[in-house]
Design an enzyme around this catalytic site. Sequence first.
Site, PDB file in Angstrom:
ATOM      1  N   GLY A   5      30.926  45.011  42.152  1.00  0.00           N
ATOM      2  CA  GLY A   5      30.053  44.737  41.295  1.00  0.00           C
ATOM      3  C   GLY A   5      29.437  43.390  41.786  1.00  0.00           C
ATOM      4  N   ALA A   6      30.368  42.503  42.219  1.00  0.00           N
ATOM      5  CA  ALA A   6      29.433  41.388  42.685  1.00  0.00           C
ATOM      6  C   ALA A   6      30.800  40.611  43.615  1.00  0.00           C
ATOM      7  CB  ALA A   6      29.434  40.342  41.494  1.00  0.00           C
ATOM      8  N   MET A   7      30.134  39.538  44.187  1.00  0.00           N
ATOM      9  CA  MET A   7      31.237  38.720  45.270  1.00  0.00           C
ATOM     10  C   MET A   7      30.808  37.305  45.357  1.00  0.00           C
ATOM     11  SD  MET A   7      33.558  38.889  47.462  1.00  0.00           S
ATOM     12  CE  MET A   7      33.938  37.445  48.141  1.00  0.00           C
ATOM     13  N   GLU A   8      32.029  36.499  45.347  1.00  0.00           N
ATOM     14  CA  GLU A   8      31.671  35.108  45.038  1.00  0.00           C
ATOM     15  C   GLU A   8      31.480  34.301  46.109  1.00  0.00           C
ATOM     16  OE1 GLU A   8      34.556  36.979  44.690  1.00  0.00           O
ATOM     17  OE2 GLU A   8      36.277  35.650  45.165  1.00  0.00           O
ATOM     18  N   ASN A   9      30.879  34.784  47.273  1.00  0.00           N
ATOM     19  CA  ASN A   9      30.419  34.021  48.449  1.00  0.00           C
ATOM     20  C   ASN A   9      30.138  32.510  47.942  1.00  0.00           C
ATOM     21  OD1 ASN A   9      30.430  36.438  49.934  1.00  0.00           O
ATOM     22  ND2 ASN A   9      28.753  36.568  48.860  1.00  0.00           N
TER      23      ASN A   9
ATOM     24  N   GLU B  31      41.868  36.684  41.186  1.00  0.00           N
ATOM     25  CA  GLU B  31      41.327  37.641  40.291  1.00  0.00           C
ATOM     26  C   GLU B  31      41.577  37.689  38.720  1.00  0.00           C
ATOM     27  OE1 GLU B  31      38.378  38.844  41.037  1.00  0.00           O
ATOM     28  OE2 GLU B  31      38.646  38.649  43.357  1.00  0.00           O
TER      29      GLU B  31
ATOM     30  N   HIS C  69      35.012  31.631  40.224  1.00  0.00           N
ATOM     31  CA  HIS C  69      35.625  31.500  41.297  1.00  0.00           C
ATOM     32  C   HIS C  69      35.224  30.347  42.265  1.00  0.00           C
ATOM     33  CE1 HIS C  69      37.981  35.172  41.718  1.00  0.00           C
ATOM     34  NE2 HIS C  69      36.764  35.997  41.394  1.00  0.00           N
TER      35      HIS C  69
ATOM     36  N   HIS D 147      32.487  35.175  35.798  1.00  0.00           N
ATOM     37  CA  HIS D 147      33.559  35.643  36.690  1.00  0.00           C
ATOM     38  C   HIS D 147      33.353  34.924  38.069  1.00  0.00           C
ATOM     39  CE1 HIS D 147      36.737  38.497  38.268  1.00  0.00           C
ATOM     40  NE2 HIS D 147      36.210  37.872  39.245  1.00  0.00           N
ATOM     41  N   GLU D 148      32.354  35.296  38.713  1.00  0.00           N
ATOM     42  CA  GLU D 148      31.896  34.644  40.146  1.00  0.00           C
ATOM     43  C   GLU D 148      31.797  33.250  39.828  1.00  0.00           C
ATOM     44  OE1 GLU D 148      32.700  36.914  41.949  1.00  0.00           O
ATOM     45  OE2 GLU D 148      32.246  38.586  40.744  1.00  0.00           O
TER      46      GLU D 148
HETATM   47  N1  BES Z   1      35.960  39.009  44.717  1.00  0.00           N
HETATM   48  C1  BES Z   1      35.480  40.159  43.812  1.00  0.00           C
HETATM   49  C2  BES Z   1      34.797  41.292  44.543  1.00  0.00           C
HETATM   50  C3  BES Z   1      35.594  42.140  45.652  1.00  0.00           C
HETATM   51  C4  BES Z   1      36.463  43.126  45.091  1.00  0.00           C
HETATM   52  C5  BES Z   1      35.364  42.052  46.792  1.00  0.00           C
HETATM   53  C6  BES Z   1      37.114  43.742  46.036  1.00  0.00           C
HETATM   54  C7  BES Z   1      36.015  42.976  47.725  1.00  0.00           C
HETATM   55  C8  BES Z   1      36.950  43.507  47.264  1.00  0.00           C
HETATM   56  C9  BES Z   1      34.710  39.737  42.785  1.00  0.00           C
HETATM   57  O1  BES Z   1      35.132  38.394  42.165  1.00  0.00           O
HETATM   58  C10 BES Z   1      34.971  40.577  41.455  1.00  0.00           C
HETATM   59  O2  BES Z   1      36.140  40.357  41.053  1.00  0.00           O
HETATM   60  N2  BES Z   1      34.191  41.399  41.226  1.00  0.00           N
HETATM   61  C11 BES Z   1      34.379  42.351  40.111  1.00  0.00           C
HETATM   62  C12 BES Z   1      33.511  41.871  39.009  1.00  0.00           C
HETATM   63  C13 BES Z   1      34.530  41.158  38.126  1.00  0.00           C
HETATM   64  C14 BES Z   1      33.637  40.984  36.481  1.00  0.00           C
HETATM   65  C15 BES Z   1      35.474  41.933  37.439  1.00  0.00           C
HETATM   66  C16 BES Z   1      33.772  43.411  40.501  1.00  0.00           C
HETATM   67  O3  BES Z   1      32.960  43.819  41.654  1.00  0.00           O
HETATM   68  O4  BES Z   1      33.720  44.632  39.968  1.00  0.00           O
HETATM   69 ZN    ZN Z   2      36.839  38.107  41.116  1.00  0.00          ZN
END
Ligand code: BES
Ligand code: ZN
Length: 900
Positions: free
Chosen positions: A343-347, A402, A383, A379-380
């Site tokens: 969904g998203a990534m916290e770079n 997470e 992080h 969320h991001e």
């Molecule tokens: N770090 C994760 C994204 C991620 C997950 C990257 C698995 C690589 C492998 C990010 O912080 C995250 O948790 N994203 C969630 C959204 C959140 C609101 C639960 C997502 O992508 O759904």
């Molecule tokens: Zn996350």
Amino acid sequence: MGKGFFISKGVGVLLIIVGAASVATIIALSVVYSQEKAKNNEVSPTNEGSTTKPSTTTPTPSNKPWDQYRLPKTLVPEHYNLTLWPRLKPDNTTGLYIFTGESSVEFKCVEETDLILIHSNKLNYTKAPTVVSVSGGVTAPNIKKHWLQTVTQYLVIELEGTLKKDHVYRLSTEFVGELADDLGGFYRSVYTEDGIEKVVATTQMQPTDARKSFPCFDEPALKAVFHITLIHEPGTVALSNGEQKEPSFNLDDKPVIETSFDPTEKMSTYLLAFIVSDYDFVNNTIDTVLIRIFARKSAIAAGQGDYALNKTGPILKFFEEYYNSSYPLPKSDQIALPDFNAGAMENWGLITYRETALLYDPAFSSNGNKERIATIIAHELAHMWFGNLVTLRWWNDLWLNEGFASYVEYLGADQAEPDWNVKDLIVLNDVHRVFAVDALTSSHPLSSKEEDIQKPEQISELFDAISYSKVSECIIFTSITYLNEFKFGNTVYTDLWKHLQDACDNTGQKLPDTVANIMNTWVLQMGFPVVTIDTVTGNVSQKHFLLDPDSKVTVDSPYKYVSKVNYDQSNWDKLLNILSTNHTHIPVINRAQLVDDAFNMARAKIIPTLLALNTTTYLRNEKEFMPWESALDNMNFFYLMFDRSDVYGHIQAYLQKQVTPLFRHFKEITRNWAEDPKGHMDQYNEVNAISLACKTGLQECTDLVKGWFQTWMSNSSNNIIRPNLRSTVYCNAIAAGGAKEWEFAWEQFSKANAIEADKLRSAMACTKEPWLLNRYLEYTLTPSKIRKQDATSTIVYIANNVVGQALAWDFVRAHWTYIFNEYGGGSFSFSNLINGVTKRFSTDFELQQLRQFKEDHSETGFGSGTLAVDQSIERTISNMKWLEENKSIVSKWFEDAAKP
Ligand code: BES
Ligand code: ZN
């Protein structure tokens, strides 16, 4: 209030009705049996249905360092100089999209060695690597030989002599890689704007794909400073973690721009990001931090970045205060990408999103879309401190990262939208979600042993509901000193306990045991305790909650269960009585929790199933979202178990009866469906009312949605359906219609923006026509039809449809090799796929099929879906038993309850 009744951990019922227990007590009650996890691992692979560990580490063929998945502890990187040049047009001769790169990394030798191991995956080296000494006094030894070790993903360099302890060396490389459309590492995303196909070069490094864009020491603890330069065409923008320096225009007279960025903070490789696009942005400044939202030009022009821009500042401010630590970077960029796996990534400093997770448009977005944007941003951003500034030492502690972010995202979103009461949703979203999985014996403990998590797919497998949601019940969010001690560094979870302990000691808070002892029982073992409290005698007992109480957890507990407790029926009678006469006497959240607890306890055979069903009879009078949602979550299980059997008709009749007053209620308060209800939760419940009314065949509902859809079909440029209702209206209209409706939806889908497209994509899975569903399944393998990022979720949507279930399962088996190769290494989407297509399984025949499936592919394995396969087998067995014991009584119950 009466005598004793059951609560599950963290449940509010006891707190509210008895009013005496404190949160600390509830945590203390969770002390069940420790050491469970260590013993969980000794189970043979044939012993499915009982405890298994996440997945096994196949013994490596030799003891050579390059056959180990973990880096040796000999070299520590200090900084990298990296230049990357992605080509946004395919190569003339090969037709491939590529990127070229030059990198040098300076590292310190901390233990004398004649070997350099550095991660590298799918990169081709265009020049022999060189090693020189940077610190005076020594020269670097010559390179004896170098090669790529593909299984463990290393560039291996053997030296003629040794690197000397405490000296710094520089390794320089030149390489080329493919800018593939594979959503990992440095990859390409494609979209069409004004009839022109446009390519974005972007990255997704977490967990182990930084090594796919340049050679690097790709472990989270090996933090370094990165000096990044991107080469790109005029008219495009280059972005990375740091702020850009002035661009310099001529590069050997080539018509390209070279953009360099300020050096990063000391950081982990998995948080890097490099992006080249022709995007636009909107921006503002909060205190000294520059905030920008980037998206494709048409989205920015339509104002779709504005909501994210307006909410980012306040959320960032909130976290600065919450963490008592200012945002460490000068800028915060967020960018919406057409192709994005998660969904998203916290770079750090450059957060990436899929378009639907960042872009808001009141003409297309539902309140649910809006809430997701607010929470995912929160969320991001959370992080940026917890995860980025302070980083886990190794992936086994992923849950710390997470789980924490998944809790505080609610606090951040609440700050952004105080009227929504999103914090109330923690119970519904996270507690329920994790409960369903953690109650299987094939669950996994929150914290795994470092040595059990080695391969990339084992790391990916950890991104699941347990890691994300279990912490939300832990009270681990007060440690500010923790952030300060470990900033720019790495931690293991015990560091957090130490800081929590200090915090409690300093404030004089008395806990029944040390923080470490209390918390370890929660994180080192899988599952939940069920706590039984007799409020008269004060007796407390507990046991390991399992969905299938007969399944074997093959571990001994050092704590003996004491069953002294007699379940008190009169308590339930009183509660049911309050519900049916004066339900508002019990607070809304607790009504929701009561319903949910009852169903969970019935599954664990602590109370009879019919007693749980009795908690739903009062719903005729219920107007609130939370209890309805809780009931629907649980009713969904009954649908899954019975929608292919004769019980189905009774369930439909009963639920139609229950939902009709709710449907009428919303019809009235929305002035005959003309306007959105006022409150956020009411807006959700309006959707529930329509969904369930239509699903159960209430004619008025079906006519309503068909009418709306017909109106849209007769003039496709005029869609009057309210954005909040679109998903359910599209789904039910397509379900009630045929090929014409479906083809119209497909046509709209193909030209829709991402927000609208997502609604149509899930709705197209609702058709009852098998041939349409089969054709739709085929489309998921064609990225020009269904984007790769959406393939597995589309298959799961189809499996959710009772008509699509078997089709999806057949399809997944028929295309297994392809699906596995495309998605097997990826993140949670893969385990979602396996769980999704098997969740109705409840017959012996289906169990045999599932076991056969496991056997057929035992050679290649299931990658990040390994645990999901075992969970599915266990779930099927548990469902079979449940049906055997419950089918006839449940059928009778619904039949009686459906009577007027
Ligand atoms: N770090 C994760 C994204 C991620 C997950 C990257 C698995 C690589 C492998 C990010 O912080 C995250 O948790 N994203 C969630 C959204 C959140 C609101 C639960 C997502 O992508 O759904
Ligand atoms: Zn996350």
